[in-house]
Design an enzyme around this catalytic site. Structure first.
Site, short mmCIF file in Angstrom:
data_model
loop_
_atom_site.label_atom_id
_atom_site.label_comp_id
_atom_site.label_asym_id
_atom_site.label_seq_id
_atom_site.Cartn_x
_atom_site.Cartn_y
_atom_site.Cartn_z
N GLU A 91 25.65 45.02 39.60
CA GLU A 91 25.49 45.68 38.30
C GLU A 91 25.29 44.58 37.27
O GLU A 91 26.23 43.84 36.97
CB GLU A 91 26.74 46.50 37.94
CG GLU A 91 27.03 47.65 38.89
CD GLU A 91 26.06 48.80 38.74
OE1 GLU A 91 25.32 48.84 37.74
OE2 GLU A 91 26.04 49.67 39.63
N GLU A 111 18.62 39.02 27.24
CA GLU A 111 19.86 39.70 26.88
C GLU A 111 20.65 38.80 25.94
O GLU A 111 20.97 37.67 26.28
CB GLU A 111 20.68 39.99 28.15
CG GLU A 111 21.94 40.77 27.85
CD GLU A 111 22.79 41.02 29.09
OE1 GLU A 111 23.07 40.07 29.83
OE2 GLU A 111 23.19 42.18 29.31
N ALA A 141 24.21 36.86 39.87
CA ALA A 141 23.87 37.74 41.01
C ALA A 141 22.90 37.04 41.96
O ALA A 141 22.98 37.20 43.18
CB ALA A 141 23.26 39.04 40.49
N GLY A 150 28.12 41.59 36.45
CA GLY A 150 28.01 40.36 35.66
C GLY A 150 26.54 40.07 35.38
O GLY A 150 25.71 40.99 35.35
N SER A 151 26.23 38.80 35.20
CA SER A 151 24.88 38.44 34.77
C SER A 151 23.90 38.37 35.95
O SER A 151 24.31 38.18 37.10
CB SER A 151 24.90 37.10 34.04
OG SER A 151 25.27 36.09 34.95
N LYS A 188 38.55 39.42 41.89
CA LYS A 188 38.56 38.25 41.01
C LYS A 188 38.01 38.64 39.65
O LYS A 188 36.82 38.79 39.46
CB LYS A 188 37.71 37.10 41.59
CG LYS A 188 38.09 35.79 40.90
CD LYS A 188 36.98 34.81 40.71
CE LYS A 188 35.97 35.12 39.66
NZ LYS A 188 36.44 34.98 38.25
N CYS A 238 26.99 46.06 28.55
CA CYS A 238 25.69 45.97 29.22
C CYS A 238 24.76 47.08 28.79
O CYS A 238 23.54 46.94 28.88
CB CYS A 238 25.89 46.01 30.73
SG CYS A 238 26.83 47.45 31.25
P1 NAD Z 1 28.98 36.22 34.73
O1 NAD Z 1 27.91 36.53 35.69
O2 NAD Z 1 29.00 34.90 34.10
O3 NAD Z 1 30.41 36.40 35.39
C1 NAD Z 1 30.80 37.60 36.02
C2 NAD Z 1 31.87 37.29 37.05
O4 NAD Z 1 31.29 36.51 38.09
C3 NAD Z 1 33.04 36.48 36.52
O5 NAD Z 1 34.23 36.92 37.16
C4 NAD Z 1 32.69 35.08 36.98
O6 NAD Z 1 33.81 34.24 37.13
C5 NAD Z 1 32.05 35.34 38.32
N1 NAD Z 1 31.14 34.29 38.81
C6 NAD Z 1 30.44 33.38 38.09
N2 NAD Z 1 29.76 32.57 38.91
C7 NAD Z 1 30.03 32.96 40.17
C8 NAD Z 1 29.62 32.51 41.46
N3 NAD Z 1 28.80 31.48 41.59
N4 NAD Z 1 30.10 33.14 42.55
C9 NAD Z 1 30.93 34.20 42.42
N5 NAD Z 1 31.36 34.67 41.23
C10 NAD Z 1 30.91 34.06 40.12
O7 NAD Z 1 28.93 37.39 33.65
P2 NAD Z 1 29.81 37.52 32.33
O8 NAD Z 1 29.28 36.57 31.32
O9 NAD Z 1 31.25 37.51 32.67
O10 NAD Z 1 29.48 39.02 31.89
C11 NAD Z 1 28.42 39.37 31.07
C12 NAD Z 1 27.27 39.91 31.90
O11 NAD Z 1 27.70 41.04 32.66
C13 NAD Z 1 26.13 40.41 31.06
O12 NAD Z 1 24.92 40.00 31.61
C14 NAD Z 1 26.27 41.93 31.13
O13 NAD Z 1 25.10 42.65 30.91
C15 NAD Z 1 26.75 42.09 32.52
N6 NAD Z 1 27.38 43.40 32.68
C16 NAD Z 1 26.76 44.35 33.44
C17 NAD Z 1 27.34 45.60 33.58
C18 NAD Z 1 26.70 46.69 34.41
O14 NAD Z 1 27.40 47.63 34.76
N7 NAD Z 1 25.43 46.61 34.74
C19 NAD Z 1 28.56 45.87 32.96
C20 NAD Z 1 29.14 44.87 32.18
C21 NAD Z 1 28.56 43.63 32.07
#
Ligand code: NAD
Length: 489
Positions: free
Chosen positions: A255, A393, A238, A233-234, A180, A289
């Site tokens: 991550e 962040e 997580a 993601g964030s 997804k 990130c």
């Molecule tokens: P986000 O957490 O909002 O979303 C990430 C993904 O999770 C999206 O596909 C979103 O639809 C999904 N998601 C959201 N809520 C969910 C839930 N309740 N259950 C399951 N899936 C859900 O993050 P974002 O705003 O898309 O990305 C930015 C963040 O990602 C920043 O914090 C950045 O630091 C982090 N990031 C980390 C790395 C790494 O490798 N450590 C790499 C890139 C980005």
């Protein structure tokens, strides 16, 4: 929108069991550089996720019984097909995400291609362990097998790059997947689906379900037949995923975000450090990130550093992402732009100095980009360590610069945040570089460089930046089950 209008939009479909399947409802996706809706993304939920998991489960017995060599050949073919269409993928990524065409061409898409080639190769080179117990007449060895259906959830900042960093190891190991992508950047994943059949990926091995996190993402996380979730993601999301998956005791790889320091000692080679630190702060609009957002500069060179750093930052032109002379494209969304701007306002209200960028310099945009989500690279000096700009962040083109005196002090301050993803250390004293790197609470430490990666080695964060690591060996371990077998002779 009117019918005529909606017909002009790009409409994506889910990819389930080797077929494109329309969805009953859709969400709008914006072009960040114009502010226009240009694409409609399936708003999938439980039903679509259920169908995708079933397809993946059905495909598992055949895919998991193929030899690593057979799977490797398919991954290599897929890499070739994406590479063949590199320009189309790069154009689509830039339009969907707001990133510059140059970045998409040189970083995002080449890396997506490399992800498949890398795991196509590394899957052929793993060895398992064996020990002997001569007095007991026993040998022990380990064997590894794929786990089953993997749920893969990725963010919007490096869309195809990060999604393929999960798909490639998952399927190389013999799992099948339901992926997804972020609802804000789904186009390149959909384009990749069109190449799977030609690459030889059997139906059901890679399924992609588009939609929001709350609906499609959560349905995947809660599905009982998906035993492992790889998420990027964030940190907030997580936490939610950890809670929701807890009743099923799922295996999680997380991550997450960062608040990455750069530590610059007075013996650093500033001619290299300054352009690299501008790049580590502002590459991809600061939406990586691994981007630097706290710069600690030793007091003796602080004012010289600020002067030269600001001059270098001003060379980064903001504007139309499809113009190859532009270094800073559009931010992902209107809401995100507002959030990033608010951090700059808060820093100003706290008495910090904004040296260039937001609110200080004029932002001139071409006529077609007036409604885009643009912002100038912004440098803020003299921010207090406890300020939200130094703790949270921001994930935009904003970096904070502060002074320090001693090695001991800067290690403590660099570690004084909840995150621990990446750090950079600049010094020509080799002993100091090792000492500091050793004591930083950070999954990655780059010294005298930034973002130089060997995919063999572990990637991931400490503290609130994540759980688990990804890389040749780490991803192999995550995406397989290990068994210890004992034979008495
Ligand atoms: P986000 O957490 O909002 O979303 C990430 C993904 O999770 C999206 O596909 C979103 O639809 C999904 N998601 C959201 N809520 C969910 C839930 N309740 N259950 C399951 N899936 C859900 O993050 P974002 O705003 O898309 O990305 C930015 C963040 O990602 C920043 O914090 C950045 O630091 C982090 N990031 C980390 C790395 C790494 O490798 N450590 C790499 C890139 C980005």
């Amino acid at each position: 929108p009117t019918m005529a209008h909606s017909k002009a939009l790009l409409v994506l479909e889910n990819f389930i069991g080797g077929k494109f399947i329309p969805c009953s409802s859709y969400i709008d996706s914006y072009n960040p550089s114009t502010g226009d809706v240009y694409c409609r993304v399936p708003d999938s939920g439980k039903e679509e996720v259920e169908a995708a998991v079933k397809a993946a489960k059905d495909a598992f017995p055949i895919w998991s019984s193929k030899s690593p060599m057979e799977r490797s050949q398919i991954l290599n073919k897929l890499a070739d097909l994406i590479e063949h269409d590199l320009e189309a993928f790069a154009q689509a990524e830039s339009k969907d995400q707001g990133k510059t065409i140059t970045f998409a061409r040189t970083v995002d898409i080449p890396r997506a291609v490399h992800n498949f080639r890398f795991f196509a190769s590394s899957i052929l080179h793993h060895i398992t362990e064996c020990t002997e117990m001569p007095t007991m007449g026993c040998v022990h060895y380990t064997s590894r097998t794929p786990v089953g259906v993997a749920g893969l959830i990725s963010p919007w900042n490096l869309p195809l790059y990060l999604l393929t960093w999960k798909i490639a190891p998952a399927i190389a190991c013999g799992n099948t997947v339901v992926a997804k992508p972020s609802e804000m950047t789904s186009v390149t994943a959909w384009m990749m689906c069109k190449l799977l059949e030609e690459a030889g990926v059997p139906p059901g091995v890679v399924n992609v379900v588009f939609g929001t996190g709350a609906k499609a993402g959560e349905a995947l996380v809660c599905h009982p037949d998906v035993p492992l979730i790889s998420f990027t993601g964030s940190t907030l999301t997580a936490q939610r995923i950890t809670e929701k998956s807890a009743p099923h005791c799922k295996r999680l790889s997380l991550e997450l975000g960062g608040k990455n320091p750069a530590i610059i000692f007075d013996d650093a080679d500033l001619s290299q450090c300054i352009p690299t630190t501008v790049r580590s702060s502002f590459a991809n609009q600061g939406e990586i990130c691994l981007c630097t957002s706290r710069i600690f500069v030793q007091r003796g060179i602080y004012s010289e550093f600020l002067k030269r750093f600001v001059a270098e930052a001003k060379k980064w032109k903001t504007g139309n992402p499809s113009d190859p002379t532009i270094s800073v494209g559009a931010l992902i969304s209107k809401e995100h732009l507002e959030k990033v701007r608010n951090y700059v306002k808060k820093a100003q209200a706290e008495g910090a100095r904004v040296l260039c960028g937001e609110g200080v310099d004029p932002l001139a945009l071409p006529p077609g980009n007036q409604k885009g989500y643009f912002m100038l690279p912004t440098v803020i000096a003299d921010v207090k360590d406890e300020s939200c700009c130094m703790q949270e962040e921001i994930f935009g083109p904003v970096t904070c610069v502060v002074a320090f005196d001693t090695e001991e002090e800067v290690i403590r301050r660099a570690n004084g945040v909840k995150y621990g993803l990446a750090a950079t250390v600049w010094s020509s004293n080799v002993g100091r570089v090792h000492r500091v790197a050793h004591r930083l609470q950070s999954g990655l430490v780059w010294t005298n460089c930034w973002l130089v990666r060997d995919l063999n080695l572990p990637f991931g964060g400490m503290k609130a930046s994540g759980i688990g690591r990804e890389g040749a060996k780490d991803s192999y371990e995550f995406f397989t089950e290990v068994k210890t077998i004992t034979i008495k002779h």
